[in-house]
Design a protein around this motif. Structure first.
Motif, PDB file in Angstrom:
ATOM      1  N   VAL A   1       0.819  -0.989   0.066  1.00 17.33           N
ATOM      2  CA  VAL A   1      -0.031   0.003  -0.035  1.00 17.33           C
ATOM      3  C   VAL A   1       0.785   1.260   0.155  1.00 17.33           C
ATOM      4  N   HIS A   2       1.646   1.407   0.868  1.00 16.13           N
ATOM      5  CA  HIS A   2       2.743   2.645   1.032  1.00 16.13           C
ATOM      6  C   HIS A   2       3.558   2.758  -0.208  1.00 16.13           C
ATOM      7  N   ALA A   3       3.845   1.648  -1.021  1.00 15.32           N
ATOM      8  CA  ALA A   3       4.737   1.564  -1.964  1.00 15.32           C
ATOM      9  C   ALA A   3       4.091   2.146  -3.300  1.00 15.32           C
ATOM     10  N   PHE A   4       2.864   1.309  -3.711  1.00 21.84           N
ATOM     11  CA  PHE A   4       2.131   1.643  -4.886  1.00 21.84           C
ATOM     12  C   PHE A   4       0.642   2.146  -5.015  1.00 21.84           C
ATOM     13  N   LEU A   5       0.127   2.440  -3.606  1.00 16.92           N
ATOM     14  CA  LEU A   5      -1.276   2.624  -3.653  1.00 16.92           C
ATOM     15  C   LEU A   5      -1.671   3.971  -3.195  1.00 16.92           C
TER      16      LEU A   5
ATOM     17  N   PRO B   1      -3.402   7.457  -1.217  1.00 13.58           N
ATOM     18  CA  PRO B   1      -3.652   7.889   0.260  1.00 13.58           C
ATOM     19  C   PRO B   1      -5.006   7.432   0.808  1.00 13.58           C
ATOM     20  N   THR B   2      -5.877   6.900   0.177  1.00 16.72           N
ATOM     21  CA  THR B   2      -7.101   6.442   0.421  1.00 16.72           C
ATOM     22  C   THR B   2      -6.784   5.011   1.230  1.00 16.72           C
ATOM     23  N   TRP B   3      -6.035   4.421   0.268  1.00 17.82           N
ATOM     24  CA  TRP B   3      -5.500   2.974   0.620  1.00 17.82           C
ATOM     25  C   TRP B   3      -4.834   3.018   1.998  1.00 17.82           C
TER      26      TRP B   3
ATOM     27  N   PRO C   1     -12.398   0.318  -8.522  1.00 22.40           N
ATOM     28  CA  PRO C   1     -10.930   1.334  -9.124  1.00 22.40           C
ATOM     29  C   PRO C   1     -10.042   1.390  -8.070  1.00 22.40           C
ATOM     30  N   VAL C   2      -8.841   1.347  -8.291  1.00 18.66           N
ATOM     31  CA  VAL C   2      -7.703   1.299  -7.207  1.00 18.66           C
ATOM     32  C   VAL C   2      -7.009   2.470  -7.697  1.00 18.66           C
ATOM     33  N   GLU C   3      -6.808   3.296  -6.488  1.00 18.85           N
ATOM     34  CA  GLU C   3      -6.143   4.664  -6.814  1.00 18.85           C
ATOM     35  C   GLU C   3      -4.573   4.237  -6.704  1.00 18.85           C
ATOM     36  N   LEU C   4      -3.764   4.711  -7.345  1.00 18.13           N
ATOM     37  CA  LEU C   4      -2.393   4.550  -7.389  1.00 18.13           C
ATOM     38  C   LEU C   4      -1.527   5.606  -7.071  1.00 18.13           C
ATOM     39  N   ARG C   5      -0.388   5.499  -6.327  1.00 15.78           N
ATOM     40  CA  ARG C   5       0.650   6.588  -5.839  1.00 15.78           C
ATOM     41  C   ARG C   5       1.064   6.917  -6.868  1.00 15.78           C
ATOM     42  N   ALA C   6       1.393   8.177  -6.918  1.00 20.30           N
ATOM     43  CA  ALA C   6       1.930   9.059  -8.059  1.00 20.30           C
ATOM     44  C   ALA C   6       3.207   8.690  -8.278  1.00 20.30           C
ATOM     45  N   GLY C   7       3.763   8.220  -9.419  1.00 23.33           N
ATOM     46  CA  GLY C   7       4.989   7.968  -9.962  1.00 23.33           C
ATOM     47  C   GLY C   7       5.255   6.602  -9.723  1.00 23.33           C
TER      48      GLY C   7
ATOM     49  N   ILE D   1      -1.344  -9.353  -4.951  1.00 21.75           N
ATOM     50  CA  ILE D   1      -0.482 -10.635  -4.715  1.00 21.75           C
ATOM     51  C   ILE D   1       1.043  -9.921  -4.588  1.00 21.75           C
ATOM     52  N   SER D   2       1.429  -9.960  -3.269  1.00 23.61           N
ATOM     53  CA  SER D   2       2.525  -9.377  -2.815  1.00 23.61           C
ATOM     54  C   SER D   2       3.656 -10.535  -3.028  1.00 23.61           C
ATOM     55  N   CYS D   3       4.588 -10.410  -3.813  1.00 24.87           N
ATOM     56  CA  CYS D   3       5.928 -11.218  -4.089  1.00 24.87           C
ATOM     57  C   CYS D   3       7.038 -10.563  -3.037  1.00 24.87           C
ATOM     58  N   ILE D   4       7.534  -9.535  -3.235  1.00 21.48           N
ATOM     59  CA  ILE D   4       8.504  -8.710  -2.400  1.00 21.48           C
ATOM     60  C   ILE D   4       8.000  -7.544  -1.815  1.00 21.48           C
ATOM     61  N   ALA D   5       7.769  -7.745  -0.410  1.00 22.66           N
ATOM     62  CA  ALA D   5       7.242  -6.704   0.464  1.00 22.66           C
ATOM     63  C   ALA D   5       7.423  -5.259   0.011  1.00 22.66           C
ATOM     64  N   GLY D   6       6.837  -4.624  -0.556  1.00 20.56           N
ATOM     65  CA  GLY D   6       7.059  -2.857  -0.836  1.00 20.56           C
ATOM     66  C   GLY D   6       7.937  -2.976  -2.133  1.00 20.56           C
ATOM     67  N   ARG D   7       8.047  -4.068  -2.716  1.00 18.02           N
ATOM     68  CA  ARG D   7       9.036  -3.905  -3.909  1.00 18.02           C
ATOM     69  C   ARG D   7       8.147  -4.616  -5.216  1.00 18.02           C
ATOM     70  N   LEU D   8       7.507  -5.650  -5.146  1.00 21.04           N
ATOM     71  CA  LEU D   8       6.910  -6.193  -6.179  1.00 21.04           C
ATOM     72  C   LEU D   8       5.521  -6.951  -6.111  1.00 21.04           C
ATOM     73  N   CYS D   9       4.803  -6.344  -6.697  1.00 19.48           N
ATOM     74  CA  CYS D   9       3.382  -6.920  -6.542  1.00 19.48           C
ATOM     75  C   CYS D   9       2.333  -6.920  -7.940  1.00 19.48           C
ATOM     76  N   PHE D  10       1.589  -7.662  -7.677  1.00 20.46           N
ATOM     77  CA  PHE D  10       0.604  -7.815  -9.052  1.00 20.46           C
ATOM     78  C   PHE D  10      -0.805  -7.298  -8.090  1.00 20.46           C
ATOM     79  N   VAL D  11      -1.673  -6.501  -8.856  1.00 22.56           N
ATOM     80  CA  VAL D  11      -2.837  -6.040  -8.384  1.00 22.56           C
ATOM     81  C   VAL D  11      -3.995  -6.128  -9.768  1.00 22.56           C
ATOM     82  N   GLN D  12      -4.972  -6.745  -9.388  1.00 21.70           N
ATOM     83  CA  GLN D  12      -6.195  -6.904 -10.128  1.00 21.70           C
ATOM     84  C   GLN D  12      -7.417  -6.039  -9.482  1.00 21.70           C
ATOM     85  N   SER D  13      -7.807  -5.068 -10.429  1.00 21.08           N
ATOM     86  CA  SER D  13      -9.064  -4.482  -9.774  1.00 21.08           C
ATOM     87  C   SER D  13     -10.209  -3.919 -10.946  1.00 21.08           C
ATOM     88  N   ASP D  14     -11.034  -3.310 -10.358  1.00 23.09           N
ATOM     89  CA  ASP D  14     -12.009  -2.644 -11.382  1.00 23.09           C
ATOM     90  C   ASP D  14     -12.659  -3.968 -11.940  1.00 23.09           C
ATOM     91  N   GLY D  15     -13.055  -4.773 -11.119  1.00 22.06           N
ATOM     92  CA  GLY D  15     -13.948  -5.909 -11.852  1.00 22.06           C
ATOM     93  C   GLY D  15     -12.958  -6.895 -12.846  1.00 22.06           C
TER      94      GLY D  15
END
Length: 146
Positions: free
Chosen positions: A10-14, A16-18, A41-47, A105-119
């Motif tokens: 969440v802190h790395a990729f998503l 503020p709502t998250w 819909p999942v709001e992403l962290r800028a950048g 799916i978090s593979c490496i904490a704060g370094r690598l993940c997969f997200v599926q969202s928006d149905g």
């Protein structure tokens, strides 16, 4: 371990709502609400560095995650699950891609993940762009604690 992975992702990729939703994960209802919101819909962290995976096959997504250093074990947070879990990466990815439900799916904490969202319409691999030499939390890779 699950909460450390979720918090780091969440802190790395998503957005503020998250971050606000993280505090609610202390309760079963809060974890359920967090999983439910992944389906919208999942709001992403800028950048943050994201690779769209909507048109990729399951095998291609798995290969991309492994090429970026994903270990065999991961943390799965998926709408429809009763509890988040530590599982093997191919199984987690297969279960996620076979349904439209939201998932992280978090593979490496704060370094690598997969997200599926928006149905199920949005799928992406998120990877940190630079290594953090000060990382000392021991959560670089998921360890099977079973």
């Amino acid at each position: 371990m699950v909460e450390q992975h979720v918090g780091a992702a969440v802190h790395a990729f998503l957005g503020p709502t998250w971050v606000v939703l993280l505090s609610a994960r202390a309760t079963r209802a809060g974890r359920r609400e967090f999983r439910r919101r992944l389906s919208g819909p999942v709001e992403l962290r800028a950048g943050c560095d994201a690779t769209g995976a909507e048109r990729m096959s399951e095998g291609d997504v798995l290969a991309l995650l492994r090429a970026r250093g994903a270990p065999e074990q991961c943390v799965l947070v998926k709408d429809g699950l009763l509890e988040d879990e530590v599982t093997d990466l191919p199984s987690a990815l297969h279960r996620v891609l076979q349904s439209p439900e939201g998932a992280l799916i978090s593979c490496i904490a704060g370094r690598l993940c997969f997200v599926q969202s928006d149905g199920g319409r949005t799928r992406a691999v998120f990877a940190a762009t630079t290594a953090d030499p000060d990382r000392e939390d021991g959560m670089d890779h998921v360890e099977d604690s079973r």
